[in-house]
Design a protein around this motif. Structure first.
Motif, mmCIF file in Angstrom:
data_model
loop_
_atom_site.group_PDB
_atom_site.id
_atom_site.type_symbol
_atom_site.label_atom_id
_atom_site.label_comp_id
_atom_site.label_asym_id
_atom_site.label_seq_id
_atom_site.Cartn_x
_atom_site.Cartn_y
_atom_site.Cartn_z
ATOM 1 N N SER A 3 65.116 -28.821 -42.374
ATOM 2 C CA SER A 3 65.313 -30.177 -42.892
ATOM 3 C C SER A 3 64.329 -30.480 -44.018
ATOM 4 C CB SER A 3 65.139 -31.206 -41.763
ATOM 5 O OG SER A 3 63.813 -31.162 -41.240
ATOM 6 N N ARG A 31 67.835 -30.142 -46.650
ATOM 7 C CA ARG A 31 68.914 -29.677 -45.773
ATOM 8 C C ARG A 31 69.937 -28.913 -46.606
ATOM 9 N NH1 ARG A 31 66.882 -34.312 -43.730
ATOM 10 N NH2 ARG A 31 66.935 -34.653 -41.468
ATOM 11 N N THR A 37 72.881 -32.384 -40.286
ATOM 12 C CA THR A 37 73.037 -31.113 -39.591
ATOM 13 C C THR A 37 73.320 -31.358 -38.112
ATOM 14 O OG1 THR A 37 70.697 -30.919 -38.997
ATOM 15 C CG2 THR A 37 71.364 -30.074 -41.173
ATOM 16 N N ASP A 40 70.551 -33.250 -36.533
ATOM 17 C CA ASP A 40 70.567 -34.679 -36.880
ATOM 18 C C ASP A 40 71.566 -35.440 -36.010
ATOM 19 O OD1 ASP A 40 68.690 -34.372 -38.982
ATOM 20 O OD2 ASP A 40 70.283 -33.766 -40.360
#
Length: 312
Positions: A3, A31, A37, A40
């Motif tokens: 990230s 990212r 993602t 997340d």
């Protein structure tokens, strides 16, 4: 799923520029996709903020989650080295250990926390399948898979000794279907089944290794994220998933088979109809699909879904 840790490392494997983050509220953070993602989405479900990259904290601490991932790196320390300096899995766990040693208050949360691990792809992309390495000449695919599984097991045991109890390990996806690999095939966009077979040795060894750790390490839960078949099915049958393109990347990538987006280029107008964002990584909607499946269904994340794992 990095990230933003690579933003702070001397590596060319970075995603801190547009068109990465085109559909993310915070823009290009590092990212390797257009938005969120899997990590997340799972954080959102648990009511937590997106886990910040460890190297961005500069000694500060977040009790709601931290991201230690480092793009292009893998289980083996040499994987990704051609692109510069990234953090291997062992180095990531070293950072986790340092986090614990310097923040005693975090120790009470360790056994309740969920640890998401997606590693191994780069050991093939940036090592075994990389012609500048002689790894494929030194190891039969099955022997190489044994090496990765052995090292991965050792690192998971380290994680357990540090206090981790709920670990989710995702399979390696069908690398032969990645645009950056399959486009070199005679029929552009088709999956290279030989490459998929090489990766399958690793995936086939994962369940028994994780089951063995769960059996031998008291009060541990090692969960397998079976994403390989889902990605493969989406690539070959995209309309089943409400998508139209299962082969080409949404952003423009370099012609030298590089997987990354060309900086500041305009991506496709319909990223939510694509499976692949760049030549390697998936789009936000497909990450959302995988996260949802893992959260609610123990058929993808087995033997426990994230929902079930939270309650354990």
């Amino acid at each position: 799923m990095d990230s933003g840790n690579n933003n702070f490392l001397p590596t060319s494997a970075k995603a801190n520029y547009l068109p990465y983050g085109s559909n993310f509220a915070h823009g290009p953070t590092g990212r390797f996709t257009n938005g969120r993602t899997v990590a997340d989405f799972i954080a959102e479900y648990l009511g937590l903020p997106y886990p910040p990259p460890y190297l961005s904290l500069h000694g500060q601490m977040s009790l709601s989650g931290i991201n230690y991932a480092s793009g292009s790196c893998g289980i083996l320390p040499e994987s990704g080295a051609l692109l510069g300096k990234c953090k291997s899995l062992s180095e990531q766990i070293n950072l986790f250990e340092w986090t614990i040693e310097t923040n005693i208050e975090i120790s009470q949360h360790l056994s309740k926390s969920i640890y998401l691990v997606a590693v191994g792809s780069n050991d093939y992309i940036n090592n075994y399948l990389e012609t500048k390495f002689d790894t494929s000449k030194r190891y039969h695919p099955q022997t190489f898979a044994h090496l990765l599984i052995h090292n991965l097991s050792q690192e998971f045991q380290r994680l357990y000794k540090l206090g981790g109890r709920k670990i989710v390990m995702f399979e390696i996806g069908p690398l032969g279907c990645l645009p950056s690999i399959s486009k070199t095939h005679l029929h552009k966009g088709d999956c290279l089944e030989e490459t998929n077979q090489i990766v399958s040795y690793f995936n086939e060894m994962l369940p028994s290794m994780l089951n063995n750790l769960t059996f031998t390490l008291p009060h541990s839960f090692f969960v397998l994220g079976r994403i390989n078949s889902k990605v493969y099915d989406a690539v070959t049958n995209p309309t089943t998933y409400g998508l139209t393109d299962g082969k080409s990347p949404c952003c423009r990538t370099w012609e030298n088979a590089s997987a990354v987006c060309i900086p500041l280029t305009v991506p496709c107008i319909n990223p939510f109809q694509h499976i692949f964002w760049d030549g390697y990584h998936l789009t936000e909607p497909f990450y959302s699909f995988l996260a949802s499946q893992c959260l609610h269904a123990d058929s993808l994340c087995t033997p426990l879904s994230i929902q079930q794992l939270v309650k354990m």
